[in-house]
Write a protein that holds these residues in place. Structure first.
Motif, PDB file in Angstrom:
ATOM      1  N   LYS A 124      -4.926 -12.636  11.098  1.00  0.00           N
ATOM      2  CA  LYS A 124      -6.234 -12.297  11.662  1.00  0.00           C
ATOM      3  C   LYS A 124      -6.779 -10.989  11.092  1.00  0.00           C
ATOM      4  CE  LYS A 124      -8.644 -11.888  16.080  1.00  0.00           C
ATOM      5  NZ  LYS A 124      -8.512 -11.956  17.550  1.00  0.00           N
ATOM      6  N   ARG A 125      -5.894 -10.026  10.864  1.00  0.00           N
ATOM      7  CA  ARG A 125      -6.349  -8.704  10.439  1.00  0.00           C
ATOM      8  C   ARG A 125      -6.621  -8.631   8.948  1.00  0.00           C
ATOM      9  NH1 ARG A 125      -3.151  -2.949  10.549  1.00  0.00           N
ATOM     10  NH2 ARG A 125      -4.944  -1.605  10.926  1.00  0.00           N
ATOM     11  N   HIS A 126      -5.789  -9.292   8.124  1.00  0.00           N
ATOM     12  CA  HIS A 126      -5.911  -9.167   6.673  1.00  0.00           C
ATOM     13  C   HIS A 126      -6.131 -10.506   5.970  1.00  0.00           C
ATOM     14  CE1 HIS A 126      -4.851  -4.961   6.929  1.00  0.00           C
ATOM     15  NE2 HIS A 126      -3.716  -5.251   7.548  1.00  0.00           N
ATOM     16  N   ASN A 127      -6.303 -11.567   6.737  1.00  0.00           N
ATOM     17  CA  ASN A 127      -6.572 -12.890   6.153  1.00  0.00           C
ATOM     18  C   ASN A 127      -5.404 -13.371   5.287  1.00  0.00           C
ATOM     19  OD1 ASN A 127      -8.208 -15.173   5.922  1.00  0.00           O
ATOM     20  ND2 ASN A 127      -9.120 -14.465   4.013  1.00  0.00           N
ATOM     21  N   HIS A 140       6.319 -19.212  10.073  1.00  0.00           N
ATOM     22  CA  HIS A 140       4.962 -19.713  10.284  1.00  0.00           C
ATOM     23  C   HIS A 140       3.917 -18.608  10.102  1.00  0.00           C
ATOM     24  CE1 HIS A 140       6.960 -23.288  11.523  1.00  0.00           C
ATOM     25  NE2 HIS A 140       7.411 -22.765  12.664  1.00  0.00           N
ATOM     26  N   ARG A 141       4.115 -17.481  10.791  1.00  0.00           N
ATOM     27  CA  ARG A 141       3.152 -16.373  10.702  1.00  0.00           C
ATOM     28  C   ARG A 141       3.875 -15.049  10.459  1.00  0.00           C
ATOM     29  NH1 ARG A 141      -1.900 -17.785  12.826  1.00  0.00           N
ATOM     30  NH2 ARG A 141      -2.396 -15.634  13.409  1.00  0.00           N
ATOM     31  N   ALA A 142       5.014 -15.116   9.832  1.00  0.00           N
ATOM     32  CA  ALA A 142       5.801 -13.914   9.551  1.00  0.00           C
ATOM     33  C   ALA A 142       5.188 -13.121   8.403  1.00  0.00           C
ATOM     34  CB  ALA A 142       7.233 -14.291   9.226  1.00  0.00           C
ATOM     35  N   PRO A 143       5.435 -11.813   8.338  1.00  0.00           N
ATOM     36  CA  PRO A 143       4.807 -10.979   7.300  1.00  0.00           C
ATOM     37  C   PRO A 143       5.426 -11.137   5.923  1.00  0.00           C
ATOM     38  CG  PRO A 143       6.233  -9.650   8.663  1.00  0.00           C
ATOM     39  CD  PRO A 143       6.199 -11.009   9.311  1.00  0.00           C
ATOM     40  N   GLY A 144       6.690 -11.492   5.850  1.00  0.00           N
ATOM     41  CA  GLY A 144       7.343 -11.500   4.553  1.00  0.00           C
ATOM     42  C   GLY A 144       7.857 -10.116   4.212  1.00  0.00           C
ATOM     43  N   ARG A 160      -0.588  -3.163   4.089  1.00  0.00           N
ATOM     44  CA  ARG A 160      -1.316  -4.055   4.990  1.00  0.00           C
ATOM     45  C   ARG A 160      -0.329  -4.735   5.933  1.00  0.00           C
ATOM     46  NH1 ARG A 160      -5.053  -7.909   1.548  1.00  0.00           N
ATOM     47  NH2 ARG A 160      -3.117  -8.114   0.351  1.00  0.00           N
ATOM     48  N   MET A 161      -0.385  -4.312   7.175  1.00  0.00           N
ATOM     49  CA  MET A 161       0.524  -4.838   8.180  1.00  0.00           C
ATOM     50  C   MET A 161      -0.242  -5.084   9.468  1.00  0.00           C
ATOM     51  SD  MET A 161       3.835  -2.383   7.438  1.00  0.00           S
ATOM     52  CE  MET A 161       4.976  -3.414   8.354  1.00  0.00           C
ATOM     53  N   ALA A 162       0.450  -5.586  10.480  1.00  0.00           N
ATOM     54  CA  ALA A 162      -0.176  -5.809  11.776  1.00  0.00           C
ATOM     55  C   ALA A 162      -0.548  -4.475  12.400  1.00  0.00           C
ATOM     56  CB  ALA A 162       0.771  -6.583  12.681  1.00  0.00           C
ATOM     57  N   GLY A 163      -1.606  -4.471  13.217  1.00  0.00           N
ATOM     58  CA  GLY A 163      -2.031  -3.227  13.848  1.00  0.00           C
ATOM     59  C   GLY A 163      -3.370  -3.401  14.547  1.00  0.00           C
TER      60      GLY A 163
END
Length: 213
Positions: A124-127, A140-144, A160-163
């Protein structure tokens, strides 16, 4: 011609032009704003005007702000903004600035606070793309991966991470004013503007070269 004006976002609707085409517009309750201070190069080092918007109660602001507003005979105002201009001779304390300074088809820049969306993830934050959705993927929705191994042994700043997403000031540039309603102090601006209904907006002509604080 106005140097700028403060207003409140009311919401979006659509209007039709002479050819019957629907135009999406944002309705802004703009002004009236009161000139609360005039700055000059002799007294402040630069020339500018300060305007106030949003009448409120005396309990909502402190005594130093009330004393500042008394100098211009202005009521308690919630928002104050400053516009730098070269010539302040055409302004006076207590003067009312309305939408009459703007015209239809004029190009403006609009500054506001975007809608806050809380703590958001990578997609959602960084597409970011999601991982495989098949059974057993576990991605499924992990950052890697977020960085290298022993060297450098840390995550670089700015990764670019969650926040936190939204709730920041942005300026949408080169928007067209479709209509000006001087009786109701309304500006109909083509397209979407930052913020939710009720948000404060700072509207300036696109050719404005000063800095609005």
């Amino acid at each position: 011609m106005a140097v700028g004006i403060l207003g409140t976002k009311l919401g979006m609707t659509q209007v039709f032009d002479e050819e019957g085409r629907a135009i999406p517009v944002t309705v802004v309750q703009a002004g009236p704003c009161t000139v609360t201070q005039i700055k000059s190069k002799q007294t402040d080092g630069y020339s500018a005007i300060q305007v106030g918007y949003g009448e409120t109660t005396t309990k909502a602001i402190n005594k130093p702000e009330l004393g500042h507003l008394v100098k211009s005979s202005a009521p308690p105002l919630r928002h104050l903004r400053e516009y730098r201009i070269d010539d302040v001779s055409s302004f006076e304390l207590g003067q009312q600035m309305t939408v009459e300074g703007f015209t239809a088809n004029q190009i403006v820049d609009v500054t506001g606070i975007t809608i806050g969306r809380g703590f958001a993830g990578y997609q959602k934050r960084h597409n970011f793309k999601r991982g495989p959705m098949s059974h057993g993927s576990k991605n499924h929705r992990a950052p890697g991966s977020t960085g290298a191994g022993t060297t450098p042994g840390r995550v670089y700043p700015g990764k670019r991470m969650a926040g936190r997403l939204g709730g920041s000031q942005i300026t949408t540039r080169k928007l067209e004013i479709v209509r000006v309603d001087a009786e109701k102090n309304l500006l109909l601006i083509k397209g979407a503007l930052p913020g939710k209904p009720g948000a404060l907006l700072n509207i300036k002509p696109a050719n404005y070269v000063g800095r609005a604080k």
